[in-house]
Design a protein around this motif. Structure first.
Motif, short mmCIF file in Angstrom:
data_model
loop_
_atom_site.label_atom_id
_atom_site.label_comp_id
_atom_site.label_asym_id
_atom_site.label_seq_id
_atom_site.Cartn_x
_atom_site.Cartn_y
_atom_site.Cartn_z
N ALA A 6 54.04 5.44 39.37
CA ALA A 6 53.51 4.64 39.90
C ALA A 6 52.08 4.62 39.64
CB ALA A 6 53.69 4.55 41.46
N THR B 196 51.81 3.54 35.99
CA THR B 196 52.03 1.63 36.39
C THR B 196 50.93 1.02 36.51
OG1 THR B 196 54.62 2.53 36.68
CG2 THR B 196 52.98 0.19 37.09
N TRP B 197 50.06 1.68 37.29
CA TRP B 197 48.72 1.12 38.14
C TRP B 197 47.89 1.49 36.10
CZ3 TRP B 197 43.96 2.94 38.07
CH2 TRP B 197 42.82 2.04 38.64
N ARG C 238 48.12 1.67 33.51
CA ARG C 238 48.75 0.34 31.89
C ARG C 238 48.61 -0.75 32.75
NH1 ARG C 238 55.31 -1.82 33.50
NH2 ARG C 238 53.61 -2.18 35.16
N ASP C 239 48.30 -1.38 34.04
CA ASP C 239 47.67 -2.03 33.98
C ASP C 239 46.42 -2.63 34.54
OD1 ASP C 239 50.92 -3.28 33.89
OD2 ASP C 239 50.76 -2.51 36.95
N LEU D 194 55.39 3.97 29.49
CA LEU D 194 54.26 4.05 30.00
C LEU D 194 53.24 5.41 29.54
CD1 LEU D 194 55.62 4.28 34.07
CD2 LEU D 194 54.51 2.30 32.36
#
Length: 543
Positions: free
Chosen positions: A188, A191-192, A194-195, A231
């Motif tokens: 997670a 993912t954060w 990445r965004d 990722l």
């Protein structure tokens, strides 16, 4: 059990943006607007929530994604550490008391002031998946960021709260699996990144995962987890260990099923059902589980971790990314609990090794001789856990044609050597981060000399240049050869020095032992080495 919308409501309540400071750099990221602080030419943002950890009656579920918060959030203080048991006060790794919380999923960012599309290093702290925090002063990312990279350090759930598998939990999960919550937290966080990292000046397509000890182990988990694919583009694994793993419902390699271990724990805690287990205070539960011997590890669940790490690397099914990996000469000097008790004399040592290693005993005793058996015992455990793993990771990636770099940290300085802690476990961290002045109270103090500073500067250069383009390069220091070039590696002693063929015979012996044990399906390859080893199985096909 709370529904997903209810968990979102809990998450929103927990991340209401506090009143922001009135000065400092501001970033408007997709996650929300944050105001940090400046440290020379580096912008620092601390305690940013990247997900919510379901707590209390919602405990032991995947991390909950967070919607964009409203207003401006102050990112000036580290978030609380994840709940963990206390470290013995006399330990070299003991830290002062710190705030802790069950909802602890935050990260920190160090970014060059004018960064645009800078490579990113995501740091995963160590601590046996049981202790540790991204708020440790030694993990300060400023000096790495000064070399032109964005540094992100993360918290993830620990101990029983992060790694418990249990049939009760598997039954309520759509994939009929449980455990690995701490690893899901790490995914997670990636993912954060990445965004959101582009808003801080980072390149989401140029992420390197990095960690030491349990953080290095986590890097290997991430390399073998399909859920983490894409990722990150590179990996750094410091003092990692590719040991045998429990499976969710099947007893393998001498270990009970992951769910079975959870049942033993709930039974010992006299919890009749999941609601009762979730009702236990997080700190009390963590402390009790640790006292009862609960050992947090990733579990082969067929989903997040579909197979044993060794199998994934043997089949070429791990992430195909460049790696930098290594270990320390004195790993076990500060971890003597991992080594078996020395025998009365050298003759007993040699006799026991003969019984346990059979036809491989001569090779074993050449590497770990009876003449200096106290040192041999330390070296045996070091190599079976850390040395073999580092070389195995680098070999496997090099075989795929990927840039792969191996190191040995063999640096001594007076305070460590006088304490019998030459190149002890994690001692390289102060040099990699350039934080020798920010170590724990019991840590042997690194002297502030030109030689120590030069070694640290070289290591910072090597690590950050690897993050930038997959090739470790340092100013005024030797060229680090790729492992595929004649098994070259970098020896960090008094100064960086290129050497070849690390500890001849070490990898081959430990690979053979692992292979024979794996072939039985009944014997693990972990801490049961040397004088603690079971009788070695005979040679097996393929070994």
């Amino acid at each position: 059990m709370k529904t997903f919308p209810a968990l979102i409501a809990v998450a929103l309540a927990g991340i209401a943006a506090p009143l922001a400071a009135q000065t400092g750099p501001v970033v408007d990221a997709p996650a929300g607007r944050v105001r940090g602080t400046s440290d020379a030419d580096v912008r620092v943002f601390r305690g940013i929530p990247y997900a919510a950890a379901p707590v209390g009656r919602g405990r032991w579920q995947p991390p909950v994604p967070l919607p964009r918060w409203q207003g401006e959030r102050a990112a000036t203080d580290f978030g609380p550490a994840c709940v963990q048991p206390p470290v013995p006060a006399a330990s070299v790794y003991a830290s002062p008391p710190m705030p802790m919380s069950e909802d602890c999923l935050s990260l920190n960012v160090w970014a060059p002031a004018n960064a645009r599309g800078a490579p990113v290093m995501v740091w995963i702290h160590g601590g046996a998946l049981l202790t540790g925090s991204s708020r440790e002063p030694m993990y300060d990312g400023r000096k790495l960021a000064e070399r032109g990279i964005v540094v992100v350090s993360i918290n993830y759930r620990l101990g029983v709260l992060g790694w418990l598998a249990h049939p009760w939990l598997s039954r309520e999960n759509r994939q009929r699996a449980s455990g690995n919550y701490g690893l899901l937290d790490q995914i997670a966080a990636l993912t954060w990144v990445r965004d959101n990292v582009a808003a801080f000046g980072g390149d989401p397509k140029a992420v390197t995962i990095a960690g030491e000890s349990a953080g290095g182990l986590s890097a290997l988990y991430l390399m073998t987890s399909p859920a983490a694919r894409g990722l990150f583009r590179q990996a750094i694994a410091q003092s990692s260990y590719m040991i045998s793993m429990p499976e969710l419902r099947r007893s393998v390699f001498g270990m009970p099923p992951g769910e079975g271990g959870g049942e033993l724990l709930s039974g010992a805690l006299q919890a009749p059902d999941l609601a009762s287990l979730r009702a236990v205070d997080a700190q009390a539960l963590t402390n009790q589980a640790a006292k009862l011997g609960f050992a947090p590890f990733g579990v082969v669940d067929g989903a997040v971790l579909p197979q044993q790490m060794v199998d994934a690397f043997d089949r070429g099914e791990q992430a195909r990314v460049p790696v930098l990996a290594g270990f320390n000469q004195g790993e076990i000097r500060s971890l003597r609990v991992l080594a078996p008790k020395p025998p009365a004399d050298a003759a007993t040592y040699e006799r026991e090794i003969g019984k346990r290693y059979g036809d491989l005993a001569p090779a074993f005793l050449r590497l770990y001789p009876a003449a200096d058996y106290p040192e041999s015992i330390l070296a045996t455990t070091r190599d079976a856990l850390y040395g073999w793993t580092a070389e195995r990771v680098v070999r496997k990636q090099a075989a795929l044609g990927l840039p792969s770099y191996l190191y040995l940290f063999d640096h001594g300085y007076p305070a460590a050597d006088e304490a019998g802690l030459h190149a002890f476990h994690a001692s390289e961290l102060a040099f990699v981060f350039g934080t020798a002045d920010r170590t724990q109270a019991n840590w042997p103090k690194v002297p502030d000399t030109a030689g120590e500073r030069a070694l640290s500067d070289a290591m910072i250069d090597y690590w950050t240049s690897f993050v930038k383009d997959g090739k470790p390069v340092a100013r005024a220091a030797p060229t680090w050869p790729a492992y595929a070039a004649d098994r070259g590696y970098m020896d960090f002693g008094a100064t960086p020095e290129v050497k070849r063929d690390l500890m001849p015979g070490m990898f081959a012996l430990n690979e053979q032992v692992m292979c024979r044990r794996r072939a039985t399906g009944r014997i693990g390859w972990n801490w049961n080495v040397g004088l603690a080893a079971p009788a070695l199985p005979p040679a097996a096909p393929g070994c």
